[in-house]
Design a protein around this motif. Structure first.
Motif, short mmCIF file in Angstrom:
data_model
loop_
_atom_site.label_atom_id
_atom_site.label_comp_id
_atom_site.label_asym_id
_atom_site.label_seq_id
_atom_site.Cartn_x
_atom_site.Cartn_y
_atom_site.Cartn_z
N UNK A 37 0.44 -0.96 0.25
CA UNK A 37 0.37 0.07 0.26
C UNK A 37 0.76 1.95 -0.14
N UNK A 38 0.25 2.03 -0.64
CA UNK A 38 1.07 3.46 -0.78
C UNK A 38 1.29 4.14 0.65
N UNK A 39 1.22 5.99 0.32
CA UNK A 39 1.29 6.93 1.06
C UNK A 39 -0.08 7.69 0.98
N UNK A 40 -0.67 8.68 1.41
CA UNK A 40 -1.89 9.50 1.27
C UNK A 40 -1.14 10.83 2.69
N UNK A 41 -1.80 11.77 2.54
CA UNK A 41 -1.71 12.42 3.03
C UNK A 41 -2.38 13.22 4.22
N UNK A 42 -2.60 12.84 5.40
CA UNK A 42 -3.80 14.14 6.68
C UNK A 42 -3.11 15.22 6.73
N UNK A 43 -4.43 15.57 6.38
CA UNK A 43 -3.87 17.45 6.48
C UNK A 43 -4.86 18.15 7.70
N UNK A 44 -5.27 17.61 8.61
CA UNK A 44 -5.64 18.21 10.17
C UNK A 44 -5.18 17.58 10.95
N UNK A 45 -5.51 18.00 12.33
CA UNK A 45 -5.70 17.42 13.09
C UNK A 45 -6.13 15.65 13.01
N UNK A 46 -7.08 16.16 12.93
CA UNK A 46 -9.07 14.88 13.24
C UNK A 46 -8.08 14.00 11.90
N UNK A 47 -7.82 14.40 11.16
CA UNK A 47 -7.62 12.72 10.48
C UNK A 47 -6.05 12.60 10.53
N UNK A 48 -5.29 13.10 10.98
CA UNK A 48 -4.32 12.74 11.47
C UNK A 48 -4.47 11.96 12.68
N UNK A 49 -5.63 12.59 13.22
CA UNK A 49 -6.39 10.98 14.74
C UNK A 49 -6.20 9.86 14.65
N UNK A 50 -7.34 10.42 13.71
CA UNK A 50 -8.20 9.25 13.19
C UNK A 50 -8.03 8.17 12.61
N UNK A 51 -6.10 8.57 11.37
CA UNK A 51 -5.23 7.76 10.59
C UNK A 51 -4.64 6.66 11.83
N UNK A 52 -4.59 7.75 13.34
CA UNK A 52 -3.41 6.81 13.83
C UNK A 52 -4.19 6.12 14.86
N UNK A 53 -5.78 6.51 15.45
CA UNK A 53 -6.39 5.84 15.72
C UNK A 53 -7.03 4.09 15.24
N UNK A 54 -6.51 4.18 13.65
CA UNK A 54 -7.24 3.26 12.77
C UNK A 54 -6.03 2.00 12.56
#
Length: 96
Positions: free
Chosen positions: A33-50
């Motif tokens: 799998x590749x990379x994606x850009x998470x551009x806000x604190x909420x998206x970063x948090x959700x990505x880490x939670x996942x």
């Protein structure tokens, strides 16, 4: 926090932010799998939670405290490089 101050936009480690579009990021680590850009604190948090593992962070120098708050809940993310720069260099990297 593994904070790395950037004074020039041409550093090779910034290529994923500066030189690649979304499609190229998606296929960056083929066949994995590749990379994606998470551009806000909420998206970063959700990505880490996942359970996504960050490759690096690029953060405006004025937003470091916000990122530090997220890291408190995700101590494994603390070792990941956090590239930070002032407005002029951030504009050169991101285009805005």
């Amino acid at each position: 926090m593994n904070l790395i101050r950037i004074d020039e936009a041409d550093r090779p480690e910034l290529a994923i932010y500066k030189d690649l579009n979304e499609s190229q990021l998606l296929h960056y680590r083929e066949p994995s799998p590749g990379l994606f850009v998470a551009e806000s604190p909420m998206v970063i948090t959700r990505a880490l939670q996942a359970g996504f593992q960050p490759a690096s962070f690029l953060c405006d120098a004025q937003k470091i405290e916000e990122l530090d708050k997220i890291f408190r809940d995700f101590p494994d993310a603390v070792a990941v490089p956090v590239y930070t720069a002032g407005d002029e260099v951030m504009t050169q990297i991101t285009g805005y």
